[in-house]
Design an enzyme around this catalytic site. Structure first.
Site, mmCIF file in Angstrom:
data_model
loop_
_atom_site.group_PDB
_atom_site.id
_atom_site.type_symbol
_atom_site.label_atom_id
_atom_site.label_comp_id
_atom_site.label_asym_id
_atom_site.label_seq_id
_atom_site.Cartn_x
_atom_site.Cartn_y
_atom_site.Cartn_z
ATOM 1 N N SER A 42 0.742 -1.284 0.043
ATOM 2 C CA SER A 42 0.099 -0.161 0.034
ATOM 3 C C SER A 42 0.889 1.340 -0.183
ATOM 4 C CB SER A 42 -0.889 -0.092 1.414
ATOM 5 O OG SER A 42 -0.448 0.124 2.222
ATOM 6 N N LYS A 94 0.839 4.839 6.725
ATOM 7 C CA LYS A 94 0.211 5.606 5.630
ATOM 8 C C LYS A 94 1.038 7.153 5.792
ATOM 9 C CE LYS A 94 -2.680 2.591 4.796
ATOM 10 N NZ LYS A 94 -2.279 1.542 3.945
#
Length: 176
Positions: free
Chosen positions: A43, A86
């Site tokens: 990701s 993230k």
């Protein structure tokens, strides 16, 4: 009377004291200063790859706030027993939206050199972020479960700032 007196306990006591001191220092460093983490998914490509091992600065936000562009490790809001990594895209008070594969914060298009070419994602927003929250997104937007799925990240869930890739050695370097 001898000038040098033999210590009680001798060599084994000294070794045991050194090991206990080292263990306590390692615990303090890991809990409060720097913590290693393993990257399990794609990701965050191309910034972080599966198998990368990173160091996270746990003190980075004790006296300051995360900034747009910082890469954070945090407790996953839907299951705090799991850790996620993230990038901060927007901070509390910002308005964020996505239109035609472009992110806008407070009406201004973000320059995102870290997003890989060819990434396509759905439009969303506008979303006004509450104070002390952050809108988090993976760099590889096609496969990232991020704030688009679980909403803004609360400040209390942040573990620290990802600062260094230390493994594999051919990727050794600071995280941008």
């Amino acid at each position: 009377m001898s000038v040098v007196e033999e210590k009680k306990g001798g060599f084994l006591t000294e070794v045991l004291q050194a090991l206990i001191t080292a263990a306590i220092l390692a615990f303090i460093i890991r809990m409060f200063l720097i913590t290693p983490f393993y990257i399990p998914s794609r990701s965050m490509e191309p910034t972080l790859y599966p198998g990368d091992r990173i160091l996270v600065n746990r003190l980075a936000y004790r006296f300051g706030e995360p900034q747009r562009g910082d890469v954070l490790v945090f407790r996953y809001p839907l299951d705090p027993s799991r850790d996620y990594v993230k990038r901060v895209i927007a901070v509390g008070g910002d308005t964020i939206e996505a239109k035609q594969n472009k992110i806008y914060v407070n009406g201004q298009a973000l320059e995102e050199s870290y997003v890989p070419p060819g990434v396509v994602y759905n439009d969303f927003g506008p979303i006004k972020l509450p104070p002390n929250t952050y809108f988090m997104m993976g760099d590889n937007r096609n496969i990232s479960a991020d704030s688009r799925v679980w909403g803004p990240l609360e400040r209390r869930l942040i573990i620290g700032k990802a600062v260094l890739i230390y493994w594999p050695l051919n990727r050794l370097g600071f995280i941008k």
